[in-house]
Scaffold this active site. Structure first.
Site, PDB file in Angstrom:
ATOM      1  N   GLU A   1     -19.560  -4.005  10.865  1.00 27.62           N
ATOM      2  CA  GLU A   1     -20.455  -3.153  11.657  1.00 27.62           C
ATOM      3  C   GLU A   1     -21.556  -3.961  12.330  1.00 27.62           C
ATOM      4  OE1 GLU A   1     -19.457  -2.500   8.551  1.00 27.62           O
ATOM      5  OE2 GLU A   1     -18.317  -0.641   8.731  1.00 27.62           O
TER       6      GLU A   1
ATOM      7  N   LYS B   1       0.850  -1.189   0.000  1.00 24.36           N
ATOM      8  CA  LYS B   1       0.000   0.000   0.000  1.00 24.36           C
ATOM      9  C   LYS B   1       0.892   1.248   0.000  1.00 24.36           C
ATOM     10  CE  LYS B   1      -4.328   1.417   2.137  1.00 24.36           C
ATOM     11  NZ  LYS B   1      -5.498   0.990   2.879  1.00 24.36           N
TER      12      LYS B   1
ATOM     13  N   ARG C   1     -25.419  -0.495   7.764  1.00 24.77           N
ATOM     14  CA  ARG C   1     -25.168  -1.932   7.661  1.00 24.77           C
ATOM     15  C   ARG C   1     -25.763  -2.715   8.834  1.00 24.77           C
ATOM     16  NH1 ARG C   1     -20.663  -3.813   4.275  1.00 24.77           N
ATOM     17  NH2 ARG C   1     -21.521  -3.083   2.321  1.00 24.77           N
TER      18      ARG C   1
END
Ligand SMILES: Cc1ncc(C[n+]2csc(CCOP(=O)(O)OP(=O)(O)O)c2C)c(N)n1
Length: 622
Positions: free
Chosen positions: A363, A279, A391
């Site tokens: 979540e 990344k 969610r």
């Protein structure tokens, strides 16, 4: 070279040997553009070669490439004819920062929220097969997104389906922060364990020296090779789920990637290609702090410093307040779903690591996990962005509110968030939470009130949601104690004829609007509601009875918002006043800077004053 690439077709004309140079040009371009506009820098720098390889090998949009979350789609956008729009990335009326079906035929599936790509891919592959069509379906998902429940549900189904679906796992060991969970540990083991890789290499070498004799024998030997490999090579978890596992593959070696993807085109059934990337690759500051450069504000390329860095955000105010409380109160626990930095809980995590829980992009799990902690007498604070709390709607109802458990939802990024656009605007939470029994909903007008609300929530023995916006908070004092009782609003401006009931960050805008109205000889009441649920009925009825026009101002959709709540109250109590409700209309709010959006939707101070004035004039027939 970049100048010549305006479609995947142009890319395919290049020699494979040229692609590393093109990758470098792309990285430079992205760093330059994102340093000005802000955006998801680190993820895009990490996925350059993989994106090039995908568009080199597959034939988009006939072959369907589906990006999970969609935040890593910048290279894809550049390759698919949108390079010249990058100066407008995430700006009002500009290029979206995510995949968006209305933007390009190459954006097969819109996203913004995580862990949806695999389900969408299986749906598309199933439709393809039902229609008898032929094309490849490829989902690209990060190891962070793989921690989301939906992704695991989809893996379970894809494996069983036996359909031709290619899953590319972009493994960089990061979610926004470091990735968490046992699956993440398993992947890291595959990536780094030297014995795995050694065994794999040795077996590859061994199998490659078996001479191919005759066509049918060759096929047979290939089959045996495959089965031997599967016995000892990594990826058995995925193999057991019904996938053929290929990898781990160096995600920055574009030639190797192309070779593997070419091979994957000929394979049948579900396939998982494990690609290892870094990344932030190629920009030192992003490589060092991929979390900080995940979703970056504009920054200085030379120093890596963000513009406007330094002042505390509402998230910091929340995180610091909670950490301070928890130092003296061992029952307080803090939960995040993969957003320790974004929610400000990093302050808590640093001070009290054993009562801080990052559960990954989960979540739903976070909500019910909090419920479990509450059952055992802990006081859980789940800090979550408004948009991601969507969610967990059933968990909020079924696991927290029905059982009336004292979980506090710190609903961050409530209201419009700006540049992330329609998938991220937090404009529904008042409407969807207000309908649920047993929960209290409050929203502070400023940072000090947020400190007070967080403290007030500690001793409430039922579910609570505190909603506050994205952005800088201004001055505040963390030692403040609650200065108001539960359920009480406050009159900020005494007035006549018009009452403005405002919530959260709309309070200061309403005060400014009142100042403008004063110039027109109108002095409205301005009330800081503080509470959506329960409403301060007494105060609202008292003030409404004194005026001719009631105005409500909120940064939520009008449908079912706090304005609706007040309209319902007035009607039920037979206080028949015209009610002008200001908030967001019945449409998804696009991306752009927050001020432009407030202006467009009539929610900046001037527009609020103009609308009130116009309605008031209409009422008086002047
Ligand atoms: C449901 C949901 N929760 C949280 C987020 C915020 N979020 C955006 S990207 C991201 C991390 C994704 O990590 P990964 O899939 O590994 O991609 P990477 O950026 O590392 O390439 C998170 C947590 C989200 N988009 N959706």
């Amino acid at each position: 070279m970049l100048e010549q690439i305006n479609s995947p077709y142009d890319l395919k004309k290049l020699d494979i040997k040229d692609l590393p140079r093109l990758s470098e040009e792309i990285r430079q371009f992205i760093v330059e553009k994102v340093s000005k506009t802000g955006g998801h820098l680190a993820s895009n720098l990490g996925i350059v070669e993989l994106t090039l390889a995908l568009h080199y090998v597959f034939n988009s949009p006939v072959d369907k490439i589906i990006w999970d979350v969609g935040h890593q789609c910048y290279v894809h956008k550049m390759i698919t004819g949108r390079r010249d729009k990058f100066d407008t990335l995430r700006q009002f009326n500009g290029l979206s920062g995510y995949t968006k079906r209305t933007e390009s035929i190459h954006d097969i599936f819109g996203a913004g929220h995580s862990s949806t790509s695999l389900s969408a891919a299986l749906g598309i592959a199933t439709a393809r097969d039902l229609k008898g069509e032929k094309y490849h379906v490829i989902a690209v998902i990060g190891d962070g997104a793989l921690t989301g429940g939906m992704a695991l549900e989809a893996l379970n189904n894809i494996g069983r389906s036996r359909k031709d679906v290619i899953v590319i796992l972009n493994h960089n060991e990061m979610s926004i922060s470091e990735n968490v969970g046992s699956l993440s540990l398993y992947l890291s083991k595959l990536r780094t364990d030297p014995t795995y890789n050694k065994v794999k290499q040795e077996i590859d070498n061994l199998l490659n020296i078996i001479p191919p004799i005759g066509k049918s024998l060759h096929k047979y030997i290939e089959k045996i090779k495959d089965s031997i490999k599967q016995l000892v090579v990594p990826g058995m978890f995925f193999e057991e789920l019904g996938f053929t596992y290929l990898g781990p593959i160096d995600g920055h070696n574009v030639e190797e990637l192309i070779e593997v993807l070419e091979r994957s085109k000929k394979m049948k059934g579900p396939l998982l290609i494990h690609v290892v990337t870094k990344k932030g690759k190629g920009y030192m500051f992003a490589e060092k702090r991929p979390d900080k450069f995940h979703s970056a504000a504009p920054f200085d390329i030379e120093t890596g410093k963000f513009v406007g860095e330094g002042k505390d955000s509402y998230s910091d105010v929340f995180g610091k307040t909670l950490a301070e409380m928890a130092l003296k109160d061992e029952k307080i626990v803090a939960i995040t779903a993969a957003m320790p930095e974004g929610t400000g809980l990093i302050h808590f995590a640093k001070l009290i690591p054993d009562r801080f829980f990052d559960v990954g992009i989960a979540e739903q799990h976070a909500t019910t996990f909090a419920a479990g902690l509450a059952v055992e007498g802990y006081k859980p604070y789940f800090a979550v962005y408004s948009t991601f709390l969507q969610r967990a709607y059933d968990q909020v109802i079924h696991d927290v509110c029905i059982q009336k458990l004292p979980v506090v939802f710190a609903v961050d990024r409530a209201g419009i968030v700006g540049e992330d656009g329609e998938t991220h605007q937090g404009v529904f939470d008042i409407s969807f939470l207000r309908a649920i029994p047993n929960i209290a909903i409050m929203s502070p007008k400023d940072a000090n009130e947020l400190v007070e609300m967080v403290k007030l929530s500690r001793n409430l023995d039922f579910p609570v949601a505190i909603r506050y916006p994205r952005g800088k908070a201004g001055e505040y004092d963390i030692s403040r104690k609650p200065s108001f009782p539960f359920g009480k609003g406050e009159v900020l401006l005494e007035g006549e004829k018009i009452a403005v009931f405002a919530l959260g960050r709309m309070v200061s805008k309403s005060i400014d609007a009142a100042e403008i109205l004063k110039g027109h000889g109108i002095n409205p009441f301005v009330v800081n509601l503080r509470f959506v649920k329960p409403l301060d009925e007494e105060l609202i009825l008292e003030i409404s009875n004194k005026v001719d026009l009631v105005v409500t101002v909120e940064d939520n959709v009008i449908a079912g918002g706090v304005g609706s709540a007040i309209l319902e109250l007035l009607n039920d109590k037979k206080v028949y006043r015209p009610v002008l409700r200001l908030g967001f209309p019945d449409k998804f709010i696009e991306h752009g800077d927050v001020e432009s959006l407030f202006k467009k939707y009539g929610l900046d101070s001037q527009s609020i004053a103009d609308t009130i004035l116009q309605r008031y004039k209409e009422m008086r027939g002047s």
